[in-house]
Design a protein around this motif. Structure first.
Motif, PDB file in Angstrom:
ATOM      1  N   LEU A  47      38.730  40.708  44.499  1.00 52.18           N
ATOM      2  CA  LEU A  47      36.879  41.403  44.265  1.00 52.18           C
ATOM      3  C   LEU A  47      36.328  40.095  43.404  1.00 52.18           C
ATOM      4  O   LEU A  47      37.025  40.460  42.401  1.00 52.18           O
ATOM      5  CB  LEU A  47      36.277  42.443  44.492  1.00 52.18           C
ATOM      6  N   ALA A  48      35.319  39.096  43.690  1.00 59.32           N
ATOM      7  CA  ALA A  48      34.782  38.597  43.132  1.00 59.32           C
ATOM      8  C   ALA A  48      33.818  39.549  42.364  1.00 59.32           C
ATOM      9  O   ALA A  48      33.307  39.790  43.172  1.00 59.32           O
ATOM     10  CB  ALA A  48      34.092  37.270  43.219  1.00 59.32           C
ATOM     11  N   ASP A  49      33.438  39.686  40.794  1.00 58.49           N
ATOM     12  CA  ASP A  49      32.626  40.185  40.389  1.00 58.49           C
ATOM     13  C   ASP A  49      31.419  39.528  39.306  1.00 58.49           C
ATOM     14  O   ASP A  49      31.567  39.254  38.696  1.00 58.49           O
ATOM     15  CB  ASP A  49      32.886  41.246  39.592  1.00 58.49           C
ATOM     16  N   PRO A  50      30.421  38.967  40.131  1.00 53.07           N
ATOM     17  CA  PRO A  50      29.136  37.429  39.425  1.00 53.07           C
ATOM     18  C   PRO A  50      28.380  38.426  38.328  1.00 53.07           C
ATOM     19  O   PRO A  50      28.921  37.848  37.764  1.00 53.07           O
ATOM     20  CB  PRO A  50      28.306  37.975  40.667  1.00 53.07           C
ATOM     21  N   LYS A  51      28.944  39.591  38.322  1.00 50.94           N
ATOM     22  CA  LYS A  51      28.037  40.094  36.894  1.00 50.94           C
ATOM     23  C   LYS A  51      28.746  40.072  35.738  1.00 50.94           C
ATOM     24  O   LYS A  51      28.060  40.117  34.167  1.00 50.94           O
ATOM     25  CB  LYS A  51      27.838  41.238  36.883  1.00 50.94           C
ATOM     26  N   ARG A  52      29.698  40.480  35.858  1.00 45.45           N
ATOM     27  CA  ARG A  52      30.938  40.725  34.429  1.00 45.45           C
ATOM     28  C   ARG A  52      31.264  38.709  34.876  1.00 45.45           C
ATOM     29  O   ARG A  52      32.832  38.571  33.400  1.00 45.45           O
ATOM     30  CB  ARG A  52      31.906  41.287  34.880  1.00 45.45           C
ATOM     31  N   GLY A  53      31.926  38.344  35.383  1.00 43.26           N
ATOM     32  CA  GLY A  53      31.947  37.112  35.399  1.00 43.26           C
ATOM     33  C   GLY A  53      33.777  36.583  36.063  1.00 43.26           C
ATOM     34  O   GLY A  53      34.650  36.529  35.084  1.00 43.26           O
ATOM     35  N   VAL A  54      34.403  38.185  36.251  1.00 40.80           N
ATOM     36  CA  VAL A  54      36.240  38.367  36.430  1.00 40.80           C
ATOM     37  C   VAL A  54      36.450  38.443  37.832  1.00 40.80           C
ATOM     38  O   VAL A  54      35.214  38.654  38.780  1.00 40.80           O
ATOM     39  CB  VAL A  54      36.065  39.540  35.606  1.00 40.80           C
ATOM     40  N   LEU A  55      37.336  38.797  38.456  1.00 41.36           N
ATOM     41  CA  LEU A  55      37.988  39.161  39.931  1.00 41.36           C
ATOM     42  C   LEU A  55      39.097  40.075  39.417  1.00 41.36           C
ATOM     43  O   LEU A  55      39.534  39.888  37.973  1.00 41.36           O
ATOM     44  CB  LEU A  55      39.393  37.604  39.844  1.00 41.36           C
ATOM     45  N   TRP A  56      38.402  40.736  39.674  1.00 41.92           N
ATOM     46  CA  TRP A  56      39.351  41.574  40.555  1.00 41.92           C
ATOM     47  C   TRP A  56      40.406  41.435  41.344  1.00 41.92           C
ATOM     48  O   TRP A  56      40.357  41.178  42.615  1.00 41.92           O
ATOM     49  CB  TRP A  56      38.752  43.131  40.642  1.00 41.92           C
ATOM     50  N   VAL A  57      41.920  42.399  40.583  1.00 43.74           N
ATOM     51  CA  VAL A  57      42.952  42.133  41.679  1.00 43.74           C
ATOM     52  C   VAL A  57      43.767  42.891  41.615  1.00 43.74           C
ATOM     53  O   VAL A  57      44.688  43.890  40.463  1.00 43.74           O
ATOM     54  CB  VAL A  57      43.698  40.735  40.631  1.00 43.74           C
ATOM     55  N   ALA A  58      44.247  43.949  43.307  1.00 42.70           N
ATOM     56  CA  ALA A  58      45.041  44.491  42.595  1.00 42.70           C
ATOM     57  C   ALA A  58      46.535  44.523  43.296  1.00 42.70           C
ATOM     58  O   ALA A  58      46.780  43.585  43.683  1.00 42.70           O
ATOM     59  CB  ALA A  58      44.925  45.189  44.012  1.00 42.70           C
ATOM     60  N   SER A  59      47.234  45.020  42.349  1.00 41.02           N
ATOM     61  CA  SER A  59      49.049  44.939  41.879  1.00 41.02           C
ATOM     62  C   SER A  59      49.670  46.125  42.138  1.00 41.02           C
ATOM     63  O   SER A  59      49.465  46.878  41.853  1.00 41.02           O
ATOM     64  CB  SER A  59      48.731  44.047  40.961  1.00 41.02           C
ATOM     65  N   ASN A  60      50.756  45.434  42.899  1.00 41.77           N
ATOM     66  CA  ASN A  60      51.698  46.928  43.645  1.00 41.77           C
ATOM     67  C   ASN A  60      52.752  46.613  43.213  1.00 41.77           C
ATOM     68  O   ASN A  60      53.476  45.549  43.984  1.00 41.77           O
ATOM     69  CB  ASN A  60      51.082  47.734  45.135  1.00 41.77           C
ATOM     70  N   ASP A  61      53.867  47.654  43.418  1.00 43.41           N
ATOM     71  CA  ASP A  61      55.497  47.774  43.759  1.00 43.41           C
ATOM     72  C   ASP A  61      54.607  48.127  45.341  1.00 43.41           C
ATOM     73  O   ASP A  61      54.881  49.004  45.856  1.00 43.41           O
ATOM     74  CB  ASP A  61      55.298  49.187  42.693  1.00 43.41           C
ATOM     75  N   ALA A  62      55.319  47.089  45.895  1.00 46.01           N
ATOM     76  CA  ALA A  62      55.535  47.223  47.722  1.00 46.01           C
ATOM     77  C   ALA A  62      56.275  47.100  48.296  1.00 46.01           C
ATOM     78  O   ALA A  62      56.700  47.141  49.306  1.00 46.01           O
ATOM     79  CB  ALA A  62      54.673  46.316  47.998  1.00 46.01           C
ATOM     80  N   THR A  63      57.426  47.867  47.349  1.00 41.57           N
ATOM     81  CA  THR A  63      58.776  47.483  47.458  1.00 41.57           C
ATOM     82  C   THR A  63      58.999  48.343  49.337  1.00 41.57           C
ATOM     83  O   THR A  63      59.692  48.913  50.204  1.00 41.57           O
ATOM     84  CB  THR A  63      59.964  47.931  47.564  1.00 41.57           C
TER      85      THR A  63
END
Length: 272
Positions: A47-63
């Motif tokens: 999800l792009a967050d325009p207020k903070r100028g960041v990209l939120w990324v979900a990272s998981n152990d998907a085994t």
């Protein structure tokens, strides 16, 4: 997938990890986040967050889902990266022994909400916080929480991938209220990405559908737009709707000798 205010697309990969950056016209593809960098593993929601100028990324152990990912990082994590430089700005682990960070929504105050697919939870990360708080924990949401978005009414809406369900969570003064399942005109088939659109939502289903969702009272109208090959993500960039054909069903399908390598696409269409 997600898009920023300039129409740039960002795309994750459960099997390979990392995040691709795609120009608004689709002509230039580059690596925004290399697989495994900053301890990331299988990447899910963005999800792009325009207020903070960041990209939120979900990272998981998907085994448990059949995807080993590029590293051995344990647990479920949410990380924020500066859109301009790629530098990591935040890294927060989801609480609990069973957790998988799936997708995101932002409220007007900048709090981040994330669905936990392995537990019936929606978690919240307030601005400046270093730990998640449990916003909702309800057994009704136990069939694989996935897509999440705020409606024009200020309430949260989520779907369940395995249950094929759509829910509304009442939100009043920053607190969660009633969790209500919405009636749909047909069973949903692996509902996934959910994004606010005009007076409702856009939703993709792994079964193939991109639809417009209009909620009225305790029911939701599902208006079909177009079919795709196993869509997993959807975003609106300008006057275009972009859909990611993730084809998750291939993860559990054995590779047959002599078969063609599957192809994956981002496809666009004019917004209705």
């Amino acid at each position: 997938m997600t898009s920023d205010a300039n129409g740039t697309l960002f795309v994750s990969s459960i099997t390979d990890g990392g995040v691709l950056k795609v120009a608004a016209d689709g002509a230039v593809v580059s690596q925004f986040l290399k697989p495994g960098d900053h301890g990331t593993r299988s990447t899910f929601g963005l999800l792009a967050d325009p207020k903070r100028g960041v990209l939120w990324v979900a990272s998981n152990d998907a085994t448990p889902l059949g995807a080993k990912g590029p590293t051995g990082t344990e647990g479920a994590w949410v990380k924020a990266f500066d859109v301009a430089t790629g530098a990591m700005k935040a890294s927060v682990r989801l609480p609990g022994a069973k957790a998988l960070a799936n997708d995101f929504a932002l409220d007007g105050d900048g709090s981040l909400y994330v669905t936990n697919t392995f537990a019936p939870q929606i978690l919240r990360l307030k601005p400046g916080a270093t730990e998640f708080e449990v916003f909702v924990d309800n057994p009704a949401l136990s069939k694989g929480l996935d897509g999440i978005a705020f409606g024009t009414d200020g309430n949260l809406y989520v779907n369940t991938f395995m249950g094929g369900e759509l829910f509304r969570i009442d939100v009043k003064q920053g607190a969660a209220g009633q969790v209500a399942q919405l009636e749909t005109p047909r069973p949903l088939k692996f509902p996934d990405g959910l994004r606010a659109f005009k007076d409702g939502f856009l939703m993709v289903e792994g079964g193939g559908a991109l639809s417009r969702v209009i909620v009225s009272g305790g029911s939701a109208k599902i208006e079909p737009i177009r079919a795709f090959a196993g869509p997993t993500g959807v975003t609106v960039a300008g006057d275009k709707i972009w859909v990611a054909e993730g084809q998750l069903g291939l993860m559990s399908k054995p590779v047959e000798a002599g078969s063609d390598t599957p192809s994956f696409h981002l496809r666009s269409l004019d917004a209705p």
